[in-house]
Design an enzyme around this catalytic site. Structure first.
Site, PDB file in Angstrom:
ATOM      1  N   HIS A 166       0.863  -1.185   0.000  1.00  0.00           N
ATOM      2  CA  HIS A 166       0.000   0.000   0.000  1.00  0.00           C
ATOM      3  C   HIS A 166       0.899   1.234   0.000  1.00  0.00           C
ATOM      4  CE1 HIS A 166      -2.897   2.945   1.656  1.00  0.00           C
ATOM      5  NE2 HIS A 166      -3.848   2.119   1.296  1.00  0.00           N
ATOM      6  N   ASP A 215       2.864  -4.270   7.922  1.00  0.00           N
ATOM      7  CA  ASP A 215       1.586  -3.572   7.741  1.00  0.00           C
ATOM      8  C   ASP A 215       0.478  -4.604   7.910  1.00  0.00           C
ATOM      9  OD1 ASP A 215      -0.764  -2.470   6.780  1.00  0.00           O
ATOM     10  OD2 ASP A 215       0.030  -1.936   4.816  1.00  0.00           O
ATOM     11  N   GLN A 227      -4.642  -5.488   6.742  1.00  0.00           N
ATOM     12  CA  GLN A 227      -5.490  -6.542   6.194  1.00  0.00           C
ATOM     13  C   GLN A 227      -5.253  -7.889   6.878  1.00  0.00           C
ATOM     14  OE1 GLN A 227      -7.864  -5.811   4.116  1.00  0.00           O
ATOM     15  NE2 GLN A 227      -7.202  -3.713   3.708  1.00  0.00           N
ATOM     16  N   LYS A 229     -11.018  -1.207  10.229  1.00  0.00           N
ATOM     17  CA  LYS A 229     -11.091  -2.389   9.367  1.00  0.00           C
ATOM     18  C   LYS A 229     -11.447  -3.651  10.162  1.00  0.00           C
ATOM     19  CE  LYS A 229      -7.652  -0.539   6.116  1.00  0.00           C
ATOM     20  NZ  LYS A 229      -8.506  -0.274   4.942  1.00  0.00           N
ATOM     21  N   CYS A 241      -4.684   2.401  -3.802  1.00  0.00           N
ATOM     22  CA  CYS A 241      -3.442   2.902  -3.183  1.00  0.00           C
ATOM     23  C   CYS A 241      -2.314   1.882  -3.335  1.00  0.00           C
ATOM     24  CB  CYS A 241      -3.654   3.259  -1.715  1.00  0.00           C
ATOM     25  SG  CYS A 241      -4.731   4.676  -1.466  1.00  0.00           S
TER      26      CYS A 241
END
Length: 405
Positions: free
Chosen positions: A122, A199, A202, A225, A363
C-alpha cells in the site's frame, strides 16, 4: 462453534438500508468494515458519561476516561499477544503508525542503508520510506510479485546485503488478498541483522495475529477495518527497539520535563503519543475486540474463506472475467476486471444495483503497473456477508458484463 450469520447481521443495522431502491450489499470491507451496535453504544456512552481529557487529571471523570483508555491498551496487548502495554502505541491509523516507524526508526539510519519493500505494498508503506530516502539518502529495494500474486521469495533472499537495515511488508495484500509468510520472512531478516516491520491492516481483521509467533519488530493496524471506530490505529513495537527511537512528534503528554534548556521524554508508550488522543474511540476499540473474540477469530477466518472460495468459483462462470491474485493462501479479497471494461464503469453500474465494491488502484499503483492495468474492481468480504449476497452480486455482475460487452 457455528456462526449465526443472521444474528450477526442484526448487530449491524446499516446492512438493512437501501441504495438506489435496492437492498444494500456491502462488499467494500477491505476499505472499511461496518460497526456493530455494541461499539456504537460504547462510543455514545463514553461521550455522554465519561468525556474528559485523559492522564494527569485529578477529577473523577478524567480518572474514569484514563482507566477506560488504558484498559483498551491492555485489551489490545492481549489480543495480539504482545509482551507489555509499553509496546502498544495508539495512532490515528495504520498510515500514521507506518509513518512513525519510517520517521522515528528511520532517524537511526544512515546514508546508503537499505530498506526492503515489496511490489504489493500500500502507498502508506512506500511513500514514508521514500520521504526518508529524500531526507537521509537510504536505498529502497523491492521484492517482485509473481504472476499468481505471491512474493518472489528467492529474490527476497538475494536483496539482503550488509547494509540492509529494515524490511517492511504487508501481512496481506489489500488488492490480491495474498497472505504473506511473515514469520518466515521476519526470521530471515533477523538472521541478516535487519528489523522487520509489518503492515497488518489486512491481517488483523481476518486472522489471529500473535506478535511472539510472528516474530516481527513492528506491526501496524487500524480499528476501522476490524469492526471498530474510525480514527484509531495501533503500532506494536518491540520495547527494546522503541526505547532507542526518538519521539515521532512533540507536544503534550510525550514529555518528562520541559524547559528552554532542554526536554526529557516520557516513558513508553507515551513517548510516542503527543497531544490529546482520541480517547473515546480508543476505549471503544476494546468493544470491537470483544465482538471479534465473542465470534471467535478462527470462526471468522473459516467463514470468510468459505465466502471467498464460493465467490471465486461463481465469478469464474462469467465470460471474460480476469481475476488478479490466485495465491493458495488468501484473505477475503477478490479483485477482477470484466474483459477490457473500465473498473470505474463496472463499479458505478454495480452501485446502481445496490452493490458496494471498491474500484481504482487501491493505493497500490506499483502493483497495478506490475500487472499492466490502471485498476481493478475489488469485492471484499466480512463475517456479516452471505452466500445469498454473493449470488445477487454474481447475477448483477452478469448483467453489467452484458451492458459493457
Amino acid at each position: 462453534m457455528s456462526l449465526d450469520i443472521q444474528q450477526i447481521r442484526a448487530d449491524f443495522p446499516i446492512l438493512d438500508r437501501k441504495v438506489h431502491g435496492k437492498p444494500l450489499i456491502y462488499l467494500d470491507n477491505a476499505a472499511t468494515s461496518q460497526t456493530p451496535m455494541s461499539v456504537v453504544n460504547e462510543i455514545s456512552r463514553l461521550y455522554t458519561t465519561e468525556k474528559a481529557n485523559v492522564h494527569r487529571g485529578v477529577h473523577c471523570m478524567s480518572q474514569e476516561a484514563t482507566a477506560s483508555m488504558e484498559a483498551s491498551r491492555e485489551k489490545v496487548r492481549g489480543f495480539i499477544n504482545a509482551e507489555s502495554v509499553q509496546e502498544i502505541i495508539f495512532t490515528s491509523g495504520t498510515t500514521e503508525a507506518l509513518n512513525l516507524v519510517a520517521s522515528s526508526y528511520g532517524a537511526l539510519l544512515k546514508e546508503g542503508d537499505e530498506v526492503i519493500l515489496t511490489q504489493m505494498e500500500h502507498h502508506s508503506n512506500i511513500v514514508p520510506w521514500q520521504l526518508l530516502q529524500n531526507r537521509r539518502g537510504i536505498v529502497i529495494k523491492v521484492v517482485p510479485v509473481l504472476d499468481d500474486g505471491t512474493l518472489d521469495l528467492d529474490t527476497y533472499h538475494t536483496l539482503f546485503t550488509d547494509r540492509t537495515r529494515v524490511v517492511s511488508v504487508c501481512h496481506a495484500s489489500n488488492v490480491l488478498g495474498t497472505v504473506n509468510p511473515i514469520a518466515e520472512m521476519a526470521e530471515y531478516a533477523h538472521s541478516r541483522g535487519a528489523v522487520f516491520c509489518c503492515d497488518g491492516a489486512q491481517g488483523v481483521p481476518h486472522t489471529k495475529v500473535d506478535m511472539k509467533a510472528l516474530g516481527v519488530d513492528f506491526y501496524a493496524f487500524s480499528a476501522h477495518k476490524m469492526y471498530g471506530p474510525c480514527g484509531v490505529g495501533v503500532l506494536y513495537g518491540r520495547r527494546e527497539i522503541l526505547q532507542k527511537m526518538p519521539p515521532y512528534q512533540g507536544g503534550g503528554e510525550m514529555i518528562g520535563h520541559v524547559s528552554f534548556k532542554g526536554t526529557t521524554w516520557a516513558e513508553l508508550p507515551y513517548k510516542f503519543e503527543a497531544g490529546t488522543p482520541d480517547f473515546v474511540d480508543i476505549a471503544a476499540l476494546s468493544k470491537a475486540i470483544d465482538y471479534m473474540e465473542m465470534l471467535g477469530i478462527d470462526n471468522i477466518a473459516t467463514y470468510e474463506n468459505e465466502l471467498l472460495e464460493y465467490a471465486a468459483a461463481r465469478i469464474r462462470e462469467i465470460k471474460d472475467i480476469r481475476i488478479f491474485g490466485t495465491a493458495p493462501h488468501k484473505c477475503a479479497v477478490l479483485s477482477f476486471l470484466i474483459g477490457d471494461a473500465h473498473h470505474y464503469d463496472t463499479g458505478i453500474l454495480l452501485d446502481r444495483l445496490g452493490i458496494a465494491v471498491r474500484t481504482g488502484h487501491h493505493c497500490a499503483q506499483p502493483l497495478m503497473e506490475r500487472f499492466g492495468i490502471e485498476g481493478t474492481v475489488r469485492a471484499s468480504f466480512a463475517v456479516y456477508n452471505t452466500r445469498e449476497e454473493i449470488d445477487t452480486f454474481i447475477k448483477a455482475l452478469r448483467r453489467v458484463a452484458e451492458m459493457l460487452g
